[in-house]
Design an enzyme around this catalytic site. Structure first.
Site, PDB file in Angstrom:
ATOM      1  N   HIS A 184      59.623  37.079  63.080  1.00 40.11           N
ATOM      2  CA  HIS A 184      59.282  37.582  61.746  1.00 40.11           C
ATOM      3  C   HIS A 184      59.167  36.451  60.739  1.00 40.11           C
ATOM      4  CE1 HIS A 184      63.775  37.621  61.509  1.00 40.11           C
ATOM      5  NE2 HIS A 184      63.557  37.251  60.252  1.00 40.11           N
ATOM      6  N   HIS A 230      62.060  32.256  55.025  1.00 39.97           N
ATOM      7  CA  HIS A 230      62.214  31.599  56.332  1.00 39.97           C
ATOM      8  C   HIS A 230      61.284  32.206  57.371  1.00 39.97           C
ATOM      9  CE1 HIS A 230      65.146  34.982  56.883  1.00 39.97           C
ATOM     10  NE2 HIS A 230      64.734  34.934  58.142  1.00 39.97           N
ATOM     11  N   GLU A 281      65.007  30.265  61.354  1.00 41.57           N
ATOM     12  CA  GLU A 281      66.012  31.097  62.010  1.00 41.57           C
ATOM     13  C   GLU A 281      65.629  31.187  63.485  1.00 41.57           C
ATOM     14  OE1 GLU A 281      67.903  35.612  61.751  1.00 41.57           O
ATOM     15  OE2 GLU A 281      65.932  35.249  60.879  1.00 41.57           O
TER      16      GLU A 281
END
Length: 134
Positions: free
Chosen positions: A7, A79, A130
């Site tokens: 994502h 992010h 991440e």
């Protein structure tokens, strides 16, 4: 080592308004809000055929994204999240090469119920990364 893009996260001040833009204007399927107190955020996921967009807003006084939202009141990309098969092996490989893991360095459980770590943006071209174990 990294797999697919899981994502892209966008930090927003008003989660309801951001949800309405994606749901009503763009016609996307958006999940119900999911408070993540251990991360200091409330999130929704915009489900796309090939990935997801995570809309996140600050939760609580010590939110990890409050400073970002204060600096970017209209919202902004916070992010990117990539999938890995083994989060510990990925962490160890990256730290051996000089990359910095934020926090304690130990994985936390993320919004998908899977272990995640965050990597310092100064080590990745100015982008907070991440990693999520799948």
């Amino acid at each position: 080592m990294i797999g697919r893009l899981n994502h892209v996260a966008i930090a927003v001040k008003d989660l309801d308004a951001a949800t309405a833009i994606y749901r009503d204007t763009l016609g996307a399927k958006v999940t119900e809000p999911l408070p993540q107190p251990e991360h200091g955020v409330t999130v929704v996921f915009v489900e796309l055929p090939n990935s997801k967009v995570e809309l996140m807003s600050p939760l609580g006084e010590n939110s990890t994204i409050q400073g970002f939202v204060d600096k970017n009141p209209a919202g902004g990309i916070h992010h990117v999240c990539y999938e890995v098969d083994d989060i510990i092996a990925a962490r160890d490989r990256m730290t051996a090469q000089g990359a910095r893991v934020l926090g304690t360095g130990e994985p936390k459980i993320g919004a998908h119920g899977k272990p995640v770590i965050f990597l310092h943006p100064k080590d990745f071209l100015g982008t907070l990364v991440e990693l999520e174990q799948v």
